[in-house]
Design an enzyme around this catalytic site. Sequence first.
Site, PDB file in Angstrom:
ATOM      1  N   LEU A 167      53.201 104.093 -31.548  1.00 14.45           N
ATOM      2  CA  LEU A 167      53.513 103.466 -32.834  1.00 14.45           C
ATOM      3  C   LEU A 167      54.835 104.005 -33.374  1.00 14.45           C
ATOM      4  O   LEU A 167      54.915 104.546 -34.476  1.00 14.45           O
ATOM      5  CB  LEU A 167      52.364 103.690 -33.839  1.00 14.45           C
ATOM      6  CG  LEU A 167      52.344 102.727 -35.022  1.00 14.45           C
ATOM      7  CD1 LEU A 167      51.917 101.330 -34.575  1.00 14.45           C
ATOM      8  CD2 LEU A 167      51.406 103.222 -36.122  1.00 14.45           C
ATOM      9  N   GLY A 168      55.880 103.861 -32.549  1.00 14.92           N
ATOM     10  CA  GLY A 168      57.236 104.192 -33.003  1.00 14.92           C
ATOM     11  C   GLY A 168      57.841 102.981 -33.686  1.00 14.92           C
ATOM     12  O   GLY A 168      57.130 102.175 -34.295  1.00 14.92           O
ATOM     13  N   ILE A 170      59.223 100.269 -32.385  1.00 15.43           N
ATOM     14  CA  ILE A 170      58.790  98.993 -31.814  1.00 15.43           C
ATOM     15  C   ILE A 170      57.337  98.706 -32.177  1.00 15.43           C
ATOM     16  O   ILE A 170      57.007  97.624 -32.659  1.00 15.43           O
ATOM     17  CB  ILE A 170      58.988  99.006 -30.277  1.00 15.43           C
ATOM     18  CG1 ILE A 170      60.484  99.060 -29.944  1.00 15.43           C
ATOM     19  CG2 ILE A 170      58.328  97.797 -29.627  1.00 15.43           C
ATOM     20  CD1 ILE A 170      60.788  99.340 -28.481  1.00 15.43           C
ATOM     21  N   SER A 189      48.976 107.440 -30.210  1.00  9.03           N
ATOM     22  CA  SER A 189      50.305 108.021 -29.994  1.00  9.03           C
ATOM     23  C   SER A 189      50.097 109.514 -29.785  1.00  9.03           C
ATOM     24  O   SER A 189      48.963 109.995 -29.904  1.00  9.03           O
ATOM     25  CB  SER A 189      51.221 107.737 -31.177  1.00  9.03           C
ATOM     26  OG  SER A 189      50.666 108.289 -32.342  1.00  9.03           O
ATOM     27  N   ARG A 190      51.170 110.226 -29.471  1.00 13.09           N
ATOM     28  CA  ARG A 190      51.007 111.649 -29.189  1.00 13.09           C
ATOM     29  C   ARG A 190      50.284 112.346 -30.338  1.00 13.09           C
ATOM     30  O   ARG A 190      49.386 113.129 -30.150  1.00 13.09           O
ATOM     31  CB  ARG A 190      52.369 112.315 -28.951  1.00 13.09           C
ATOM     32  CG  ARG A 190      52.671 112.489 -27.477  1.00 13.09           C
ATOM     33  CD  ARG A 190      54.078 112.990 -27.271  1.00 13.09           C
ATOM     34  NE  ARG A 190      55.044 112.020 -27.805  1.00 13.09           N
ATOM     35  CZ  ARG A 190      56.366 112.145 -27.676  1.00 13.09           C
ATOM     36  NH1 ARG A 190      56.880 113.178 -27.052  1.00 13.09           N
ATOM     37  NH2 ARG A 190      57.181 111.223 -28.159  1.00 13.09           N
ATOM     38  N   VAL A 245      55.459  95.885 -22.810  1.00 16.30           N
ATOM     39  CA  VAL A 245      56.898  95.731 -23.053  1.00 16.30           C
ATOM     40  C   VAL A 245      57.586  97.096 -22.978  1.00 16.30           C
ATOM     41  O   VAL A 245      58.711  97.251 -23.449  1.00 16.30           O
ATOM     42  CB  VAL A 245      57.185  95.063 -24.422  1.00 16.30           C
ATOM     43  CG1 VAL A 245      56.750  93.608 -24.414  1.00 16.30           C
ATOM     44  CG2 VAL A 245      56.527  95.832 -25.564  1.00 16.30           C
ATOM     45  N   GLY A 246      56.861  98.098 -22.409  1.00  9.24           N
ATOM     46  CA  GLY A 246      57.423  99.442 -22.294  1.00  9.24           C
ATOM     47  C   GLY A 246      58.135  99.602 -20.959  1.00  9.24           C
ATOM     48  O   GLY A 246      59.272  99.134 -20.778  1.00  9.24           O
ATOM     49  N   ARG A 247      57.459 100.244 -20.028  1.00  8.91           N
ATOM     50  CA  ARG A 247      57.976 100.397 -18.668  1.00  8.91           C
ATOM     51  C   ARG A 247      56.844 100.096 -17.695  1.00  8.91           C
ATOM     52  O   ARG A 247      55.664 100.374 -18.007  1.00  8.91           O
ATOM     53  CB  ARG A 247      58.471 101.841 -18.435  1.00  8.91           C
ATOM     54  CG  ARG A 247      59.772 102.180 -19.129  1.00  8.91           C
ATOM     55  CD  ARG A 247      60.972 101.514 -18.473  1.00  8.91           C
ATOM     56  NE  ARG A 247      62.242 101.860 -19.121  1.00  8.91           N
ATOM     57  CZ  ARG A 247      62.793 101.157 -20.118  1.00  8.91           C
ATOM     58  NH1 ARG A 247      62.186 100.095 -20.598  1.00  8.91           N
ATOM     59  NH2 ARG A 247      63.957 101.535 -20.625  1.00  8.91           N
ATOM     60  N   GLU A 276      60.747  96.731 -10.193  1.00 15.74           N
ATOM     61  CA  GLU A 276      61.548  95.554 -10.546  1.00 15.74           C
ATOM     62  C   GLU A 276      62.750  95.435  -9.621  1.00 15.74           C
ATOM     63  O   GLU A 276      63.334  96.449  -9.255  1.00 15.74           O
ATOM     64  CB  GLU A 276      62.031  95.673 -11.998  1.00 15.74           C
ATOM     65  CG  GLU A 276      60.875  95.670 -12.980  1.00 15.74           C
ATOM     66  CD  GLU A 276      61.302  95.986 -14.410  1.00 15.74           C
ATOM     67  OE1 GLU A 276      62.510  96.061 -14.678  1.00 15.74           O
ATOM     68  OE2 GLU A 276      60.410  96.171 -15.246  1.00 15.74           O
ATOM     69  N   HIS A 294      61.825  91.426 -17.469  1.00 12.12           N
ATOM     70  CA  HIS A 294      62.381  92.523 -18.287  1.00 12.12           C
ATOM     71  C   HIS A 294      63.406  91.997 -19.292  1.00 12.12           C
ATOM     72  O   HIS A 294      64.558  92.462 -19.306  1.00 12.12           O
ATOM     73  CB  HIS A 294      63.009  93.599 -17.378  1.00 12.12           C
ATOM     74  CG  HIS A 294      63.083  94.945 -18.048  1.00 12.12           C
ATOM     75  ND1 HIS A 294      62.862  96.130 -17.402  1.00 12.12           N
ATOM     76  CD2 HIS A 294      63.346  95.285 -19.339  1.00 12.12           C
ATOM     77  CE1 HIS A 294      62.998  97.148 -18.240  1.00 12.12           C
ATOM     78  NE2 HIS A 294      63.294  96.653 -19.426  1.00 12.12           N
ATOM     79  N   ALA A 296      62.363  91.366 -22.718  1.00 13.68           N
ATOM     80  CA  ALA A 296      61.905  91.560 -24.095  1.00 13.68           C
ATOM     81  C   ALA A 296      62.992  92.200 -24.931  1.00 13.68           C
ATOM     82  O   ALA A 296      63.102  91.986 -26.123  1.00 13.68           O
ATOM     83  CB  ALA A 296      60.668  92.452 -24.117  1.00 13.68           C
TER      84      ALA A 296
END
Lengths: 330, 330
Positions: A167-168, A170, A189-190, A245-247, A276, A294, A296
């Site tokens: 929850l940063g 983005i 989240s962390r 939508v991260g990695r 990819e 990729h 987004a």
Amino acid sequence: MATVQETQNSHSSTTKNEHLPLVYYHRSPSFNFSINQWLEPSFRLLEPDHPEFSSLSQTVKALVVVGPTPLTGETLDKLPGVEIVVGTSAGVNHMDVAECHRRGVKVTNAGDAFSEDVADYAVGLLVDVLRRVSAADRFVRAGLWPLNGVYPLGSKLGGKVIGIIGLGRIGSEIAKRLEAFGCVIAYNSRNKKPHVSYPYYANVNDLAANSDVLIVCCALTKETHHLINKDVMTALGKTGVVINVGRGALIDEKELVKFLVRGEIGGAGLDVFQDEPRVPEELIGLDNVVLSPHRAVATPESMVALRNVVIGNLSAFFADKPLLSQIMPE
Amino acid sequence: MATVQETQNSHSSTTKNEHLPLVYYHRSPSFNFSINQWLEPSFRLLEPDHPEFSSLSQTVKALVVVGPTPLTGETLDKLPGVEIVVGTSAGVNHMDVAECHRRGVKVTNAGDAFSEDVADYAVGLLVDVLRRVSAADRFVRAGLWPLNGVYPLGSKLGGKVIGIIGLGRIGSEIAKRLEAFGCVIAYNSRNKKPHVSYPYYANVNDLAANSDVLIVCCALTKETHHLINKDVMTALGKTGVVINVGRGALIDEKELVKFLVRGEIGGAGLDVFQDEPRVPEELIGLDNVVLSPHRAVATPESMVALRNVVIGNLSAFFADKPLLSQIMPE
């Protein structure tokens, strides 16, 4: 061959830009994205083919990393005077940030430039998977509407519990949008965020068990590698949806493919993949997945924002002012 | 042939349901959607093949219109006692509402049952067109990512001016969602809404000239037929996008096709067409359109909401209570 006029211009421009701050331009030649046209008006760019590379490489203080070009300690060894690494992407897993920090080198990323675009795209993927937008488009284009009649209904967004992983900037933008759809937000989240009222789950398994959808938008680190594994997908369940939508490597892709093929989760919207541009062959025929190359991350509008943050970070560094989007050591 | 058991059951059920309020069940046989299973527990359904049709048709007071089955004065002529027509869709252009009102027959529609689903889908189509989600999915599925490399960027949602045509329940839900994306809302409707702060344009041409996107979600009437014509599309301009979740005939489809093929507008997301299930052949090959088989309207969740509003209207009518979603005479 250059005309005299051109040679003179080129010479005069070289002379001129010798007064500009020197920036090492770190770009993998295989990567077809360049930002030299943004930087050249304000900075003098140094690349390995520069005639004075051996001397300038000893004194250059700033390094810009173009896109996902890998940055290792080996590169830094060749540039002993570097004090700042300016990244041009939101995720920085291609750069050895820990090694930079160990050497006292500051690191910046794309900051907020892409957050809204990524959030928009994540929501677009979610609406697409739940309401079957691109699958329905395929149905129409294949001429099946007059033949098969009514296309199967998708599933409503309102009331769905959306588990956001990371929850940063983005993730927060995604939450804001999905609240307007009547979705219920939860997150992992962390650490628990002090000023956030959404339910927090310290454990991704627990979040998955209590969510209809997981949206993965955290940083890829050693700790988050294959964060979405078999157990998490089992907890998410048969009607659950995963949006990434991260990695790519945030998800155990082999397991994801198995779960999707067997119908053990409901669907997926994937903008990123482990290898990819290779996309697992098994996904190509599935109607409950949306596959995206990729993209987004960006629009022409956000590229302007990126230019501003990259130039802003470099200018701030050379003016000894606070950086715009510094990544702090852990 | 029915067994004795079945006949007895059927007889006993007929006897039982003779005490239930009689409802004429108006459904085109070509339409593969039926709601008799919702109604049978509470109402006795009358269809033209009923053995006592000739007598019951003179006394039946309520008529339910299933989906887009056309309702004309001719049907009403055969059912002289009808006092209420209960529609099961949001749009009512398939029913001669004016004729109903002329005869003093009350009319209801699906009310709010579908508003959120339609709004979700409209936003999904918009994100898809602007960010090229389904076109990118096609690109990946065709195996072009490793061959062609980077897919062209789409366009950002934030900051776009969205002209909503018809700011009723659906339009308002669309506005709410798009505000969360940072879009700027403007609207056109028959009249300026007293409690709405978005800029109002009495003229669709003016709205188009001042918008990046038009979202069409008004009712189809004589006045709104081909509301989006050549002039409006010219005013919208080369990068403009049209989203239609209303009815196909709200747009001059032949002109729309020409504008899209010639690149004189930027793109379109179309859930409805003039001659469904026929989709203009010229659109099938275009990458700047998203084609959808009239599925914005519903999800399994909203079908529950529809059942509640249909049964609610019928029950209210028979109990002489206020109707849930009455369409008032103009």
